[in-house]
Structure formats: structure tokens, C-alpha cells
Design a protein around this motif. Structure first.
Motif, PDB file in Angstrom:
ATOM      1  N   LYS A 264      18.938  -6.600  -8.932  1.00 56.51           N
ATOM      2  CA  LYS A 264      18.946  -7.997  -9.358  1.00 56.51           C
ATOM      3  C   LYS A 264      18.549  -8.101 -10.829  1.00 56.51           C
ATOM      4  CE  LYS A 264      16.957 -12.455  -7.912  1.00 56.51           C
ATOM      5  NZ  LYS A 264      15.992 -13.092  -6.980  1.00 56.51           N
ATOM      6  N   ARG A 265      19.184  -9.031 -11.542  1.00 62.26           N
ATOM      7  CA  ARG A 265      18.802  -9.306 -12.922  1.00 62.26           C
ATOM      8  C   ARG A 265      17.668 -10.312 -12.960  1.00 62.26           C
ATOM      9  NH1 ARG A 265      24.469  -8.463 -13.165  1.00 62.26           N
ATOM     10  NH2 ARG A 265      25.049  -6.980 -14.814  1.00 62.26           N
ATOM     11  N   SER A 266      16.660 -10.047 -13.785  1.00 63.85           N
ATOM     12  CA  SER A 266      15.491 -10.922 -13.869  1.00 63.85           C
ATOM     13  C   SER A 266      15.713 -12.047 -14.872  1.00 63.85           C
ATOM     14  CB  SER A 266      14.266 -10.109 -14.295  1.00 63.85           C
ATOM     15  OG  SER A 266      14.434  -9.622 -15.621  1.00 63.85           O
ATOM     16  N   TYR A 267      14.790 -13.016 -14.854  1.00 61.35           N
ATOM     17  CA  TYR A 267      14.714 -14.046 -15.905  1.00 61.35           C
ATOM     18  C   TYR A 267      14.661 -13.316 -17.240  1.00 61.35           C
ATOM     19  CZ  TYR A 267      12.742 -18.217 -18.337  1.00 61.35           C
ATOM     20  OH  TYR A 267      12.501 -19.292 -19.173  1.00 61.35           O
ATOM     21  N   HIS A 268      15.520 -13.732 -18.179  1.00 62.04           N
ATOM     22  CA  HIS A 268      15.565 -13.089 -19.483  1.00 62.04           C
ATOM     23  C   HIS A 268      15.217 -14.076 -20.579  1.00 62.04           C
ATOM     24  CE1 HIS A 268      16.858  -8.951 -20.417  1.00 62.04           C
ATOM     25  NE2 HIS A 268      17.122  -8.912 -19.121  1.00 62.04           N
ATOM     26  N   THR A 269      14.436 -13.615 -21.534  1.00 59.97           N
ATOM     27  CA  THR A 269      14.026 -14.486 -22.630  1.00 59.97           C
ATOM     28  C   THR A 269      15.021 -14.497 -23.782  1.00 59.97           C
ATOM     29  OG1 THR A 269      12.735 -12.671 -23.587  1.00 59.97           O
ATOM     30  CG2 THR A 269      11.575 -14.199 -22.134  1.00 59.97           C
ATOM     31  N   ILE A 270      15.869 -13.466 -23.927  1.00 61.47           N
ATOM     32  CA  ILE A 270      16.642 -13.313 -25.155  1.00 61.47           C
ATOM     33  C   ILE A 270      17.883 -14.201 -25.157  1.00 61.47           C
ATOM     34  CG2 ILE A 270      15.729 -11.042 -25.670  1.00 61.47           C
ATOM     35  CD1 ILE A 270      18.103  -9.733 -24.496  1.00 61.47           C
TER      36      ILE A 270
END
Length: 555
Positions: free
Chosen positions: A424-430
Motif C-alpha cells: 500500500k502507498r502511504s500518505y505522501h507529503t511531496i
């Protein structure tokens, strides 16, 4: 009288006692946080490369000269504007978590609240190289051997470390000293000082190997075989879950950008799992507020409304940003004009709202943002990041880069859309940004790097340009606020230099404030902007005074 010696350089005082002019050009422009990286991009434009080619040259160069913030062990997001198609294309280069990890496993290990900050279990598949290759393959024109050439030169021949990078490297040196393989990114067991020459032959040799292949061949080389084996081995040897199958199955996501109309301009961001949604939510809220009429940019009334709009945006983003394959974010509703008006009506004009509707960022990070516009009007806006400084600090044997700790952004709440799970892909800040005019021509490429500061920076520089007509350099020079990671309500950090009356009034409104100056100004992000004149094709660029970099162009 003492003799001037470069080798004796200490970190210079971080003061704002000078000015920068915006940079103008006609046949292409690059803006990044490192002069050598900007030069790498300009070198590619000079060779006939386009915005995609130059952007990846900048990304590779930054992996060498600013490894605390970025590299092949991290992730990347990009927006590409095609002048021919008059459209924005989003590319998501974030990697998935290990298939073997699960909430049940980490809970059984006694872990609660959040994953350990720098642990090997926070290493997701590093997606940066995949995005680099995919962007060049889909939109570029040059071979990787030309694109990677400047970065390989810097890595193999050495480069002088710049002041802000020296500070960030020093802050991360203890992490490297206590992380597996971390000593490979130190100079005589210490962080290199400002002006010292640093080499990274391992990274140079790796880039040279990749450069001998086509983009698809470079991806295969990186995600299978001995490179993937080394990444997996060091992660699993230190308690992580990543497997060779996780590496081999990685792929980037080609997505449609998301946007809102702000003052007649389209502001584009990458969709979730990136937090570009937070910037758009804040701007959507401000659409129903006459920002320019609230007072000067440093007035308490204006800053208060921007802060409160950002709080509300974080509240929604924290609830809805997650892997798009696991959760369907209600984008149409959240970005509708009616929802923006509803949120604007919830802002009290004279006091802060600090209840549970306020969003609170999690952590800051070290990241690089850069942008390119070529002679034909194509634009690339891109972010590459290790997440926290040097990420986990874990450096695979002989590869010359540290591995990110992006998995730390997963929630351990079983009912949250961003809950930890395998694959799963996590919450990303970029988040990179692009602004278009009503006729779909490119207005600007823009971004402000720095963890959860990024959407706050996007909102502040877009407001400066579109509410006040600021040029790119003026927009980046403005003093900023940052809703700091913390408890409910979020403490507000303000940059030294704001008027005392503004500080007093914001405090009286109920905002908990803290002033930041010196090298602590990096909390407020480091941004770059390039604006294109649609009639003349003239480019105007700016670079953040909080960084070492500059904008450079061709005429």
C-alpha cells in the motif's frame, strides 16, 4: 592579516540582509535548491533537451549534492505540462509498503501510536528511479547517458558542499553514524563542512551503470538483480519486511492532475496519495475571501485567514489522503465551490478555531523541489524526497544512497483510510504544482519543499502572485507561517521579521505562536517558481532565499 582559505569555511550566519532579483530568460529556465543542480539542468537544455530531460538531470544531480534531502532511495512526484497538448500530466513515483507488513504484525510487536521513526520497517519501495525513467520515456528526448552525465561528474570528481546543505548534513550526521552503512555518506566519520569537497563514487558508478541502458532497461536493472538484492538484504537484516518481489513489482502511477480555479487561474496538483489536495482545499476556501482587502501581506487579519484556511484544509486532507487503490477520495465534493464557501464561512474573523476540526501536520522533512520550463513552453514541476533527513539513514552496501522512511506516515488506526497494510502507498507529503491561465497556457511551475510545510507554502506563494501580483522572487521572499507538527490546534511558527503589532494581534486572537530565525528558517520551506509570459515567451524565475540555489536560464 590572515589569508583567506576555502577549507576553513564555517557555516555563515543565516540572515536576510540582501536582495535577489528575479531571473529572466527566453530559451529555457531551471530553478533548484543547488547551483550545481541548476547548472546540470541548464546544461541539458543547452544540448537540446526538453523540460523532462532537464528535470531528471536536476534530480540526479541533487541526489549527489544534497543527499540529506533526496536520492535514489526516496520517492518522487512530478507534473508535466505539454505545450502541444495544453494539458497537465501527473506522475506518482511513490513506492508501496512491503507485502509482508501488516497492522497485526506490528501490533503484536508491541508497537502502537505510530511506527518507529527511523526503523527499517518504514522503508517502502523507493520509487524515484522508476519515475525518472518513466518521465524520460514518456516525455523526454535524450538518452540517460546524456541526462545523468552532470551527476556522474559531480559524484566521481567531487563537489564543494554548500552552506544550507552542510547544515542539514550536520543535523543528520548522528543518524548516519548509528544507521547500517550510514558511514558511507560521511567524510572522515563527520558531516562535510561548508566548502569541503565531497565525493560519492559508489553513487557515481551506480548512475553510470543505469546510464548505459534505456529508461525501461534502467528500471529493470534497479528493481531486479543485485541492486534490489542489496536494498532488500539491508532492510530485512535490520527488522524490515521488504522483499525482492516487492521491488520487482514496483510501477509508477500515471494519473490525472487535480485542480481548482483560483482568481481565474487553474492550480494543478498531483492527486492522493500526495497531499496536494491540502493546498487546493485551502485555496478553494480562500476563493470566498477577499484576501487583498484584508490588509497588507504581513497584517494580522490576512495571516489569520490564511492560517485558518490551512487548518481546515489539513483536517480534510488528513482524513481523506490515502492510497487511491484502497480508498476513493471524494475529490469532486471536496474541491467544489460550494464546499469552499462552506469552509470559508466557518472561519471566525477575529479568533482562532482550535477544536477538533483543525488539522495537525505530523512531521517536517527534508525534500528537494525544482522546476524547468523549456524554449517550447513545456514545463516540469517535480519533488524528490527521502522524507526525514537521510530517511532511515540506512545505506545499502556500495550503492551510495540512503533509504527513505516514508512508511512512518501510515496510520495505525484500523479505521483510517491510510491505515498500515501490505502493498500500500502511504500518505505522501511531496507535492509539485503547476498554474495555468484560462486559455490553458502555462502560467507557472511552482513548489515549496519541506514536509507538511509544502501545501502551506503553495497557498502562500500562489496568494502572493495571484492576489497581489508579486513576481516569483517577491513571492518567495515573503516571510511565512507554518502550522507546526504538534498537539491539537497546531502551534503557529512565524518567521522573524514580522511586525510586532502583527504578532501581538495574532496572539490575542488565540494563536499559539513561536518565532523562528537563523537556520531554523528552513522550517518554512525552500521554493522555486518559473513564470512564463504567454505572448513573448519570456521566462521569469525565482529561488528561495532560504536555500543555496538559484534560477538559471538560456537566451
Amino acid at each position: 592579516m590572515s589569508t583567506f582559505e576555502i577549507s576553513s569555511h564555517h557555516l555563515p550566519a543565516f540572515t536576510f540582509n540582501s536582495r535577489r532579483s528575479p531571473v529572466y530568460a527566453t530559451k529555457g529556465m531551471v530553478a533548484s535548491s543547488q547551483p550545481l543542480a541548476t547548472e546540470a539542468g541548464v546544461e541539458i537544455l543547452r544540448k537540446g533537451g526538453n523540460a523532462a530531460d532537464a528535470a531528471i538531470a536536476v534530480a540526479a544531480a541533487l541526489a549527489v549534492v544534497e543527499p540529506c534531502s533526496t536520492g535514489l532511495g526516496g520517492d518522487a512526484f512530478a507534473l508535466f505540462y505539454s505545450a502541444t497538448a495544453k494539458d497537465v500530466f501527473a506522475l506518482n513515483g511513490s513506492g508501496k509498503s512491503a507485502q509482508d507488513i501488516s497492522l497485526e504484525k506490528v501490533t503484536a510487536m508491541g508497537i502502537s501510536g505510530e511506527l518507529p521513526l527511523r526503523h527499517a520497517m518504514t522503508v517502502n519501495v523507493p520509487g524515484a528511479l522508476g519515475l525518472w525513467a518513466d518521465l524520460v520515456e514518456r516525455h523526454g528526448t535524450l538518452e540517460l547517458s546524456e541526462i545523468f552525465a552532470p551527476a556522474i561528474r559531480y559524484a566521481m570528481q567531487g563537489f564543494p558542499v554548500s552552506p544550507v546543505t552542510a547544515q542539514l548534513w550536520n543535523e543528520g550526521s548522528e543518524i548516519l553514524k548509528h544507521s547500517p552503512g550510514g558511514e558511507q555518506l560521511l567524510l572522515n566519520d563527520k558531516a562535510p563542512r561548508c566548502g569541503e569537497i565531497m565525493l560519492n563514487r559508489n553513487l557515481g558508478l551506480l548512475l553510470a551503470r543505469l546510464a548505459d541502458h534505456s529508461p525501461s532497461g534502467a528500471k529493470q536493472l534497479f528493481y531486479t538483480g543485485d541492486i534490489a538484492e542489496k536494498i532488500v538484504k539491508i532492510v530485512r537484516d535490520h527488522g524490515g519486511f521488504l522483499s525482492e518481489n516487492d521491488m520487482a513489482s514496483h510501477s509508477s502511477l500515471f494519473q490525472e492532475s487535480i485542480s481548482v480555479n483560483y482568481r481565474g487561474y487553474e492550480i494543478h496538483e498531483c492527486p492522493p496519495n500526495g497531499q496536494g489536495l491540502a493546498a487546493l482545499l485551502a485555496l478553494n476556501t480562500l476563493n470566498d475571501i477577499d484576501v487583498a482587502e484584508l490588509g497588507a501581506p504581513d497584517s494580522p487579519e490576512r495571516l489569520h485567514h490564511l492560517i485558518e484556511a490551512m487548518r481546515l484544509a489539513f483536517a480534510d486532507a488528513r482524513l481523506h489522503v490515502a492510497d487511491p487503490h484502497h480508498y476513493s477520495t471524494p475529490l469532486k465534493k471536496l474541491l467544489s465551490p460550494s464546499y469552499g464557501a462552506k469552509r470559508a464561512a466557518q472561519i471566525f474573523p477575529d479568533r482562532a478555531k482550535l477544536d477538533n476540526t483543525s488539522g495537525v501536520p505530523l512531521n517536517s522533512s527534508d525534500t528537494v523541489y525544482f522546476c524547468v520550463v523549456d524554449k517550447d513552453g513545456n514545463g516540469c514541476s517535480m519533488v524528490n524526497s527521502n522524507y526525514l533527513g537521510f530517511g532511515t539513514g540506512i545505506v545499502p552496501e556500495g550503492l551510495g544512497f540512503s533509504l527513505q522512511n516514508r512508511g512512518h506516515n501510515f496510520s495505525l488506526d484500523p479505521n483510517h483510510p491510510n491505515v498500515l497494510a501490505g502493498g500500500k502507498r502511504s500518505y505522501h507529503t511531496i507535492i509539485p504544482g503547476i498554474c495555468l491561465r484560462e486559455d490553458k497556457s502555462l502560467h507557472s511551475t511552482f513548489g515549496v519543499m519541506g514536509g507538511f510545510m509544502q501545501p502551506q507554502g503553495h497557498m502562500q506563494v500562489i496568494s502572493a502572485m495571484l492576489d497581489d501580483g508579486a513576481n516569483p522572487q517577491e513571492a518567495l521572499n515573503r516571510l511565512r507561517f507554518c502550522i507546526e507538527p504538534g498537539e491539537a490546534g497546531g502551534k503557529i511558527c512565524l518567521e522573524e521579521g514580522l511586525p510586532g503589532a502583527t504578532i501581538e494581534r495574532l496572539s490575542a486572537m488565540g494563536h499559539e505562536l513561536e518565532m523562528r530565525g537563523g537556520y531554523d528558517r528552513t522550517l518554512f520551506g525552500r521554493g522555486q517558481i518559473i513564470v512564463r509570459d504567454p505572448e513573448k515567451g519570456t521566462l521569469c524565475g525565482g529561488c528561495d532565499p532560504r536555500s543555496d540555489g538559484h534560477a538559471g536560464g538560456l537566451c
